[in-house]
Scaffold this motif. Structure first.
Motif, short mmCIF file in Angstrom:
data_model
loop_
_atom_site.label_atom_id
_atom_site.label_comp_id
_atom_site.label_asym_id
_atom_site.label_seq_id
_atom_site.Cartn_x
_atom_site.Cartn_y
_atom_site.Cartn_z
N ALA A 1 29.00 -57.69 52.23
CA ALA A 1 28.09 -57.98 51.11
C ALA A 1 28.65 -59.09 50.22
O ALA A 1 27.93 -60.01 49.81
CB ALA A 1 27.84 -56.71 50.30
N LEU A 2 29.94 -59.02 49.93
CA LEU A 2 30.55 -60.05 49.08
C LEU A 2 30.59 -61.41 49.77
O LEU A 2 30.31 -62.44 49.15
CB LEU A 2 31.97 -59.61 48.70
N VAL A 3 30.93 -61.41 51.05
CA VAL A 3 30.99 -62.67 51.80
C VAL A 3 29.62 -63.35 51.80
O VAL A 3 29.50 -64.57 51.57
CB VAL A 3 31.48 -62.43 53.24
N ASN A 4 28.59 -62.57 52.04
CA ASN A 4 27.24 -63.14 52.13
C ASN A 4 26.69 -63.56 50.77
O ASN A 4 25.98 -64.56 50.66
CB ASN A 4 26.28 -62.14 52.78
N ALA A 5 27.01 -62.79 49.73
CA ALA A 5 26.40 -63.03 48.42
C ALA A 5 27.13 -64.10 47.62
O ALA A 5 26.54 -64.71 46.71
CB ALA A 5 26.36 -61.72 47.62
N ILE A 6 28.41 -64.32 47.92
CA ILE A 6 29.19 -65.29 47.13
C ILE A 6 29.90 -66.25 48.08
O ILE A 6 31.12 -66.19 48.28
CB ILE A 6 30.21 -64.58 46.21
N PRO A 7 29.17 -67.15 48.71
CA PRO A 7 29.79 -68.07 49.67
C PRO A 7 30.77 -69.04 49.01
O PRO A 7 31.61 -69.64 49.71
CB PRO A 7 28.59 -68.80 50.28
N GLU A 8 30.69 -69.21 47.70
CA GLU A 8 31.61 -70.12 47.02
C GLU A 8 33.05 -69.60 47.02
O GLU A 8 34.00 -70.38 46.85
CB GLU A 8 31.19 -70.34 45.55
N TRP A 9 33.22 -68.31 47.16
CA TRP A 9 34.56 -67.72 47.04
C TRP A 9 35.31 -67.74 48.36
O TRP A 9 34.74 -67.52 49.43
CB TRP A 9 34.45 -66.28 46.56
N THR A 10 36.61 -67.98 48.24
CA THR A 10 37.53 -67.77 49.35
C THR A 10 38.19 -66.42 49.14
O THR A 10 39.02 -66.25 48.24
CB THR A 10 38.60 -68.88 49.41
N LEU A 11 37.79 -65.44 49.94
CA LEU A 11 38.26 -64.06 49.77
C LEU A 11 39.52 -63.83 50.61
O LEU A 11 39.54 -64.11 51.81
CB LEU A 11 37.17 -63.08 50.18
N VAL A 12 40.55 -63.31 49.96
CA VAL A 12 41.82 -63.08 50.65
C VAL A 12 42.36 -61.70 50.28
O VAL A 12 41.97 -61.10 49.26
CB VAL A 12 42.87 -64.15 50.28
N ASP A 13 43.26 -61.20 51.09
CA ASP A 13 43.91 -59.92 50.82
C ASP A 13 44.86 -60.08 49.64
O ASP A 13 45.66 -61.03 49.59
CB ASP A 13 44.67 -59.47 52.06
N SER A 14 44.80 -59.16 48.70
CA SER A 14 45.71 -59.20 47.55
C SER A 14 47.04 -58.52 47.85
O SER A 14 47.96 -58.59 47.03
CB SER A 14 45.06 -58.52 46.33
N PHE A 15 47.14 -57.87 49.00
CA PHE A 15 48.37 -57.22 49.43
C PHE A 15 48.91 -56.24 48.39
O PHE A 15 50.05 -56.33 47.95
CB PHE A 15 49.44 -58.27 49.80
N GLU A 16 48.05 -55.29 48.02
CA GLU A 16 48.45 -54.20 47.11
C GLU A 16 49.05 -54.75 45.80
O GLU A 16 50.04 -54.23 45.29
CB GLU A 16 49.42 -53.23 47.78
N LEU A 17 48.45 -55.76 45.26
CA LEU A 17 48.98 -56.42 44.07
C LEU A 17 49.17 -55.45 42.91
O LEU A 17 50.26 -55.37 42.32
CB LEU A 17 48.06 -57.58 43.67
N VAL A 18 48.12 -54.72 42.57
CA VAL A 18 48.22 -53.78 41.44
C VAL A 18 49.18 -52.65 41.77
O VAL A 18 49.95 -52.19 40.92
CB VAL A 18 46.83 -53.23 41.06
N ASN A 19 49.18 -52.20 43.00
CA ASN A 19 50.09 -51.12 43.41
C ASN A 19 51.54 -51.51 43.14
O ASN A 19 52.35 -50.67 42.70
CB ASN A 19 49.92 -50.82 44.90
#
Length: 401
Positions: A144-162
């Protein structure tokens, strides 16, 4: 509720601000212009929001600058101010018509809401981090995010907050001390309920009552994992729950549970013996106890995690044993289905170094053929050593029927 219409903060405003600042520092280091947080433990850590709403899609939008925004189902968003300190304008509910629909997803609506707030373009200047290993971030949500926001480059945050969560504040440590009291009480309830002929479900019920009842001074939370009760020959397998079967008068009972207070967890594992234990089980218990003590002796700030694993491996090898699985993991805030933080694991391959106020569940489970033994401690790393949260007796614990 306080004057700005949000819940009373569990922690100070300064502590929440420090958490967000630490998250944003890591975001900058990873080249992230925004972060989408979907793990309920991380949502709770940043915003205080605490409800059984994670079975439907929800997220917190964390921009590099500006306010965080919590998106959840409308019926949950309407009351989110009761636990979250976020101001009402930063809590947004998506319509009920988006819940459990085959061809649309709530994040379709969330994406449009972000676009209406002119938050898409600023986040497109860098990468946008996703919690790709979050238990509650489904493939359909990603699509849903990929299709709805094509402007974004989505990447794994690698448990950043954790990773930000891995070092606890003094206030968090105090909550874990309270959880530990509940842990002790729950294990005592288990020991009292374990008798030849007792139904395993009744033992689980006694544990659960103690977990929720807490003490006269403070009550307990539901735990991220239910009581685990491998018994007899099935003690060779971890993570078994319970049944209506009755205990036999010559079998060991492995109990793993946790106390939880304000979502902070302190787990504990003990093994009880009905009747005379076998020689092989007694020897395994001795080796495991020695291995745990060896780890506790070496743990302190600035020690590489792999050294903790090495001392365990050397100790049990002298008994002729080996253990392939990890020896512990970082703990703190927990929501189902896990109380671990999914960051540091105690094992030979780990590259992390211990720091003061890291907290771990050291789990020394040994699963052999048709028998097993469990022993653990939840601990806090100090500058000079280690503090164990609980005080429950160790060893192969006899049940006097």
């Amino acid at each position: 509720m306080n004057v700005n219409g949000t819940a009373r903060m569990l922690f100070t405003a300064e502590e929440y601000a420090a958490r967000l600042a630490a998250v944003r520092l890591r975001m900058a280091e990873q080249g992230l212009s925004a972060l989408l947080v979907t793990d309920p433990a991380n949502i709770y850590y940043l915003t205080g929001y605490n409800a059984w709403s994670f079975y439907t899609p929800q997220l917190v939008f964390v921009p590099a600058e500006g306010d965080m925004i919590l998106f959840s189902r409308q019926m949950d968003a309407s009351g989110a101010f009761r636990t979250s300190w976020l101001p009402p304008e930063c809590i947004v509910g998506y319509p009920e018509s988006y819940v459990h629909r085959p061809h649309i997803h709530p994040f379709d609506w969330v994406a449009f809401a972000l676009r209406e707030r002119h938050l898409i373009a600023p986040a497109a200047k860098g990468c946008v981090g996703l919690e790709m290993d979050s238990h509650f971030f489904a493939p359909k949500a990603y699509r849903a995010l990929v299709n709805a926001i094509p402007e974004w480059t989505l990447v794994d945050s690698f448990e950043l907050v954790n990773w930000v969560r891995s070092i606890k504040s003094p206030a968090e440590i105090q909550l874990m001390h309270k959880a530990a009291v509940i842990t002790n009480n729950a294990m005592a309830a288990a020991e009292q309920a374990i008798r030849p002929g007792a139904r395993k479900c009744d033992i689980a019920a006694a544990i659960t009552e103690a977990q929720i009842r807490g003490t006269e001074e403070f009550g307990g939370d539901y735990t991220a994992i239910v009581p685990l009760l491998p018994t007899g020959e099935s003690a060779d397998t971890p993570h078994l729950t319970w049944s209506e079967d009755r205990l036999k008068d010559d079998e060991p009972v492995v109990v793993e549970l946790a106390g939880a207070y304000q979502r902070y967890h302190v787990p504990l594992n003990r093994t009880f013996s009905l009747g005379e234990p076998s020689a092989e089980l007694s020897r395994l218990a001795d080796a495991t106890g020695e291995g745990l003590n060896a780890m506790l002796d070496v743990i302190r700030a600035d020690v590489p995690v792999r050294e903790v694993a090495a001392v365990w491996n050397r100790t049990i090898f002298e008994y002729g044993y080996e253990k392939d699985s990890r020896l512990g993991y970082s703990i703190g805030v927990g929501f189902p289905p896990d109380w671990g933080e999914r960051t540091i694991s105690i094992r030979s391959e780990e590259e992390s170094v211990l720091a003061e106020n890291m907290t771990f569940h050291l789990i020394c489970g040994m699963w052999m053929d048709n028998y097993g033994y469990g022993l653990s401690e939840s601990i806090r790393v100090t500058a000079t050593g280690v503090e164990t949260f609980t005080t429950y007796k160790r060893g192969l614990l006899p049940i006097n029927s």
